[in-house]
Design an enzyme around this catalytic site. Structure first.
Site, short mmCIF file in Angstrom:
data_model
loop_
_atom_site.label_atom_id
_atom_site.label_comp_id
_atom_site.label_asym_id
_atom_site.label_seq_id
_atom_site.Cartn_x
_atom_site.Cartn_y
_atom_site.Cartn_z
N PRO A 1 71.96 24.23 27.39
CA PRO A 1 71.18 24.57 26.19
C PRO A 1 70.87 26.06 26.13
O PRO A 1 70.34 26.63 27.08
CB PRO A 1 69.90 23.74 26.36
CG PRO A 1 70.33 22.57 27.18
CD PRO A 1 71.34 23.12 28.15
N SER B 1 75.96 28.23 24.89
CA SER B 1 77.16 27.52 24.49
C SER B 1 77.63 28.13 23.18
O SER B 1 77.02 29.07 22.67
CB SER B 1 76.88 26.02 24.35
OG SER B 1 75.89 25.77 23.38
N ILE B 2 78.71 27.63 22.64
CA ILE B 2 79.29 28.22 21.44
C ILE B 2 78.64 27.61 20.21
O ILE B 2 78.65 26.40 20.02
CB ILE B 2 80.81 28.03 21.44
CG1 ILE B 2 81.42 28.81 22.62
CG2 ILE B 2 81.43 28.50 20.12
CD1 ILE B 2 82.88 28.53 22.87
N ARG C 1 78.25 26.62 16.54
CA ARG C 1 79.16 26.28 15.44
C ARG C 1 78.88 27.08 14.18
O ARG C 1 79.76 27.29 13.35
CB ARG C 1 79.08 24.78 15.12
CG ARG C 1 77.78 24.34 14.51
CD ARG C 1 77.91 22.94 13.90
NE ARG C 1 78.16 21.93 14.92
CZ ARG C 1 77.25 21.10 15.38
NH1 ARG C 1 76.00 21.18 14.94
NH2 ARG C 1 77.55 20.19 16.28
N ASN D 1 81.33 20.62 23.46
CA ASN D 1 80.97 19.27 23.08
C ASN D 1 80.57 19.25 21.61
O ASN D 1 79.56 19.82 21.23
CB ASN D 1 79.80 18.75 23.93
CG ASN D 1 79.39 17.33 23.57
OD1 ASN D 1 80.11 16.38 23.86
ND2 ASN D 1 78.23 17.18 22.93
N GLU D 2 81.43 18.64 20.77
CA GLU D 2 81.11 18.46 19.36
C GLU D 2 80.71 19.76 18.66
O GLU D 2 79.75 19.79 17.88
CB GLU D 2 80.02 17.40 19.18
CG GLU D 2 80.39 16.03 19.71
CD GLU D 2 79.39 14.95 19.31
OE1 GLU D 2 78.46 15.25 18.55
OE2 GLU D 2 79.56 13.80 19.75
N ASP E 1 83.53 12.00 16.35
CA ASP E 1 84.43 11.12 15.60
C ASP E 1 84.17 11.29 14.10
O ASP E 1 83.65 10.40 13.43
CB ASP E 1 84.22 9.66 16.03
CG ASP E 1 85.15 8.69 15.34
OD1 ASP E 1 86.29 9.10 15.05
OD2 ASP E 1 84.74 7.55 15.08
N ARG F 1 88.86 14.89 12.54
CA ARG F 1 89.22 14.45 13.88
C ARG F 1 90.70 14.67 14.20
O ARG F 1 91.05 15.04 15.32
CB ARG F 1 88.82 12.99 14.11
CG ARG F 1 89.44 11.98 13.17
CD ARG F 1 88.78 10.63 13.36
NE ARG F 1 89.18 9.68 12.34
CZ ARG F 1 88.44 8.63 11.96
NH1 ARG F 1 87.26 8.43 12.52
NH2 ARG F 1 88.87 7.82 11.03
N GLU G 1 82.20 9.62 25.42
CA GLU G 1 80.97 8.87 25.19
C GLU G 1 81.34 7.64 24.38
O GLU G 1 82.16 7.72 23.46
CB GLU G 1 79.95 9.67 24.37
CG GLU G 1 79.34 10.87 25.04
CD GLU G 1 78.42 11.65 24.10
OE1 GLU G 1 77.93 12.71 24.51
OE2 GLU G 1 78.20 11.20 22.94
N TYR H 1 77.50 6.07 27.24
CA TYR H 1 76.31 6.86 27.03
C TYR H 1 75.11 5.91 26.99
O TYR H 1 75.06 5.04 26.15
CB TYR H 1 76.41 7.63 25.71
CG TYR H 1 75.33 8.68 25.56
CD1 TYR H 1 75.48 9.93 26.13
CD2 TYR H 1 74.16 8.39 24.87
CE1 TYR H 1 74.49 10.88 26.01
CE2 TYR H 1 73.16 9.34 24.75
CZ TYR H 1 73.33 10.58 25.32
OH TYR H 1 72.34 11.53 25.21
#
Length: 536
Positions: free
Chosen positions: A120, A123-124, A126, A159-160, A201, A206, A261, A293
């Protein structure tokens, strides 16, 4: 070390009963035990506290490093064993902590680890994507710590991060992170450890996401693909859930795919009937298992157990998963007899209204040496004694608003319009701002900006490796630094990602306390005040 025994029906596929745990390797689109060549299917559980799907997590969040808490780790291993767990996923670790006790205990139990590289606040993002030397330092520090353990199965570089068409340009920066971490592992002479990505998803993106991360040069592409999927809810089926369509989509994918997950929690208790399908004949030739998860019950209500001190209480979800996983009978192949035919990379998606990331070039490699060399040459820089980093946005807005943004070409981070990435867009926030201020000063002989900038003496000489780096970058910073970095980044975190609807999006929530938030946020404000601005 003691052996870890699974159900007899699946022992050949899921057991790792050796004194020294056998590393997992990749061949084609499958995982294998390195020594005996048996195909490996993940029977996984997400194992992390403090990373919730229902809260906005910034750089100030206090999370628990599951691998550094050896007491809790050893407390929980017997419960993981009841679920026949052979893989856990952790979303954030503190590389300054010691992880030996937990990792060794997990190895004794035959349990491998997939570790996310971010945390946290680091990270990248968005919404203002960049790949910087600060993030490079964070990611490589995790690699350095985790690579020594033979039960480290792989790393997630994101992640996402992209979750809808209008932020898919951020995927270019995540793919740059994949590229640089793969190169770093190779350069350091570490054993081969895969680097992948965990995707959401989202029906609109996707397919493009999977193709983008897999296409192009193998050195830049993912080693495996993790899918966060929650479409099988309650007493569903292979077709109703869409698992049949997802399986067809990856039938010819050339790297391993697995559920990073899964485990829809509406309705609850979860019955986990998808387990039979995932490890059955409909899916086990395409998918390498999955990760449920999650272990800990928290406010998002995805937990398998509730924790009260050293007390662990299993719930109906746990019991149902235990029953279903015990019946899993995946049928695999032996590595020596496996000759993959699906060896071609995917075709790169075209940039259009549904996809924003160009396939090439990728953002530049995060090269701390190039940034340091550039700083040595400057005669104008940020007055850090007067300007706090959290207020850099205003100054970026001013200098990048002049003359169609030409003074910020060297830190450009958006190539959807056809321009190149700036060579110094990977530097830390202060370095990027200093470059822009210096570019303005070179053109106009003005290094003031109401006291926010300050003149400095350029270094008489620079480091021996600076000449080629500066030449590659070019005087305007619009070239491409091709030399590999010799060190890691330094400094404070440089932002994280935007919110996500997946089960563990906390690692990509924006931080408004430190770091470069992207110039887009300042364009609107500057235009409203009558300034001409450029969106980088």
């Amino acid at each position: 070390m003691k052996a870890f025994t699974f159900a007899a029906a699946a022992a050949a596929l899921f057991a790792s009963a050796s004194a020294a745990i056998d590393p997992i390797v990749i061949k084609g689109s499958k995982f294998f035990f390195k020594t005996n060549g048996t195909q490996f299917y993940m029977k996984g559980v997400a194992y992390q506290q403090g990373v919730s799907s229902n809260t906005s997590q910034t750089s100030s969040i206090d999370y628990t490093d599951s691998l550094a808490d050896s007491t809790s780790c050893k407390r929980d291993i017997p419960f993981l064993q009841q679920l026949q767990t052979n893989t856990i996923r952790v979303y954030a670790i503190d590389p300054t902590q010691n992880h030996d006790d937990c990792m060794n205990a997990l190895a004794d139990a035959g349990i491998y680890v997939v570790s996310d590289l971010s945390q946290p606040g680091e990270s990248i993002n968005r919404d203002a994507a960049q790949w910087t030397v600060d993030l490079y330092q964070r990611y490589t520090s995790v690699v350095d710590v985790m690579q020594k353990y033979p039960n480290t199965l792989g790393f997630f570089a994101g992640n996402e991060v992209s979750n809808q068409p209008n932020n898919t340009n951020a995927s270019a920066f995540v793919k740059a992170a994949v590229r640089d971490m793969k190169a770093y592992i190779k350069t350091k002479g570490y054993r081969a450890i895969g680097v992948g990505y965990a995707t959401n998803d989202d029906a609109n993106i996707r397919e493009n996401l999977a193709n983008y991360f897999d296409c192009g040069n193998a050195e830049d592409a993912i080693d495996f693909w993790g899918y966060n999927i929650y479409s099988w809810c309650g007493e569903s089926s292979f077709t109703t859930s869409g698992y049949d369509v997802r399986t067809k989509e990856f039938l010819n994918f050339n790297v391993p795919v697995f559920f990073a997950e899964y485990g829809c929690n509406t309705p609850r208790p979860r019955v986990f009937t998808e387990v039979e399908a995932l490890y059955g004949s409909d899916m086990n030739d395409v998918w390498s298992g999955g990760i449920v998860y999650m272990y800990f019950e928290e406010t998002n209500q995805f937990g398998l157990v509730s924790i009260d001190g050293n007390d662990v209480k299993t719930n109906d979800d746990f019991n149902n998963l235990s029953k279903e996983i015990a019946k899993a009978t995946a049928t695999g192949v032996n590595m020596n007899s496996y000759n993959p035919t699906n060896t071609a990379a995917a075709s790169c998606p075209s940039v259009n209204s549904d996809w924003g990331a160009v396939a090439t070039p990728l953002p530049p490699t995060a090269n701390v040496d190039a940034c340091a060399c550039m700083m040595d040459t400057l005669t104008c820089s940020v007055n850090t004694a007067k300007v706090d980093a959290k207020n850099y946005g205003d100054l970026f807005g001013v200098v990048c608003g002049f003359e169609d943004g030409k003074f910020c070409d060297g830190i450009n981070k958006n190539v959807t319009g056809g321009s190149n990435y700036g060579a110094y867009g990977m530097c830390n926030t202060t370095q990027q701002l200093a470059f822009a201020l210096n570019a303005y000063n070179k053109a106009h002989g003005d290094c003031d900006f109401s006291g926010s900038a300050t003149a400095k003496q350029a270094a008489a000489t620079t480091a021996a490796n600076c000449a080629p780096l500066l030449q590659q970058a070019g005087a305007e910073g619009t070239g491409t630094v091709t030399s590999a970095p010799t060190g890691t980044g330094a400094g404070s975190g440089s932002g994280s990602g935007g919110s996500s609807k997946g089960a563990a999006p906390g690692l990509i929530v924006p931080s408004f306390e430190t770091g470069f938030l992207g110039l887009g946020a300042y364009v609107g404000a500057a235009v409203l005040s009558g300034m001409a601005m450029v969106l980088l």
